[in-house]
Design a protein around this motif. Sequence first.
Motif, PDB file in Angstrom:
ATOM      1  N   VAL A 136     -35.266 -24.277 -88.935  1.00  0.00           N
ATOM      2  CA  VAL A 136     -35.858 -23.643 -87.747  1.00  0.00           C
ATOM      3  C   VAL A 136     -36.710 -24.681 -87.040  1.00  0.00           C
ATOM      4  N   THR A 139     -40.137 -21.548 -82.557  1.00  0.00           N
ATOM      5  CA  THR A 139     -40.106 -20.083 -82.465  1.00  0.00           C
ATOM      6  C   THR A 139     -41.163 -19.613 -81.480  1.00  0.00           C
ATOM      7  N   TYR A 186     -38.382 -12.205 -79.171  1.00  0.00           N
ATOM      8  CA  TYR A 186     -38.471 -13.516 -79.811  1.00  0.00           C
ATOM      9  C   TYR A 186     -37.381 -14.454 -79.302  1.00  0.00           C
ATOM     10  N   THR A 187     -37.684 -15.740 -79.456  1.00  0.00           N
ATOM     11  CA  THR A 187     -36.723 -16.817 -79.239  1.00  0.00           C
ATOM     12  C   THR A 187     -36.858 -17.784 -80.411  1.00  0.00           C
ATOM     13  N   VAL A 188     -35.740 -18.085 -81.074  1.00  0.00           N
ATOM     14  CA  VAL A 188     -35.748 -18.988 -82.227  1.00  0.00           C
ATOM     15  C   VAL A 188     -34.717 -20.092 -81.979  1.00  0.00           C
ATOM     16  N   TYR A 190     -32.867 -23.280 -83.714  1.00  0.00           N
ATOM     17  CA  TYR A 190     -32.630 -23.731 -85.089  1.00  0.00           C
ATOM     18  C   TYR A 190     -31.314 -24.506 -85.170  1.00  0.00           C
ATOM     19  N   THR A 199     -29.647 -21.204 -80.447  1.00  0.00           N
ATOM     20  CA  THR A 199     -30.789 -20.412 -79.968  1.00  0.00           C
ATOM     21  C   THR A 199     -30.479 -18.941 -80.172  1.00  0.00           C
TER      22      THR A 199
END
Length: 282
Positions: A136, A139, A186-188, A190, A199
């Motif tokens: 990750v 975030t 949320y936005t992650v 990785y 994304t």
Amino acid sequence: MTCPNIFGILLRCNAVNMKTSLFLFFLAIFPGLLIAQEYSDLPTAPPRIDIKKIHFGLYIAPDISWMHPTASKSDDGKYYVRSDGSKAGYVWGLMLDYCFAQNYCFATGFDLNTSGGKIATTFNPNQVNSGGANTVLNTDFNYNLKYLDIPFALKLRSDQLNKDGLKIYGQIGLTLAINVSKKANYTVDYNDENGNYQTLQGTNEKLTGTLATSPLMLQMNLGGGIEYPIKPKLHFYTGLFFNNSFLPNTVSPKNYDLGYKGSFTDGYVRLNNIALRLGLFF
């Protein structure tokens, strides 16, 4: 022939009279002693709560909440962590004051608290194997949380400050918060198992996973304000309150199950809020 000892006779007579008097006194009080012993063996009645000292009320409170990390890095040093903004919400509930003395009350009740905050994390590029598979990278979580709050506080009130009955008060105590809802935008960013950049985004999605959000939380609450009688049994109530969570960690992102591999931590995050209460006691 000796003369009788008049003093000896008098002493013997007094002794007989004293024994007789003590015997009669014992007979007189013995039934009372038995009755007293009988009643002393009965259980003592518990003290009664004076219902006239109990006051119920209701209130609503707009609030501002925010989440903040206790350190700039996660415990393992892999992520930088920062607070990324506050959130507007509201609180509404019922309250109960039991005034056990003229200016002292025990304050409790329950309320539903809508709160949250924004926490952002960034992978520390100085880590070994930076940017590898199942990592990750960044975030951004905007949390929408709901709690059932049960406060326990000591409330101190002043005497009347004017002829209209205006009083000021302050209170301090603890709040037990029970989580009833946990969602987030949320936005992650990785790297997947092949090392490809991905994304993942979500809007108001439920946070799944074991202990993704702490089910119970303890907060310190501190507040003060005024009470103003409108009628003899109806009082206007307002005050500014601050809640500061201190145990345990509010969220645990390493336990999230959101469709990506890898995990990240945000250290220890605390949830705070400031609320302006407006209500009525009746």
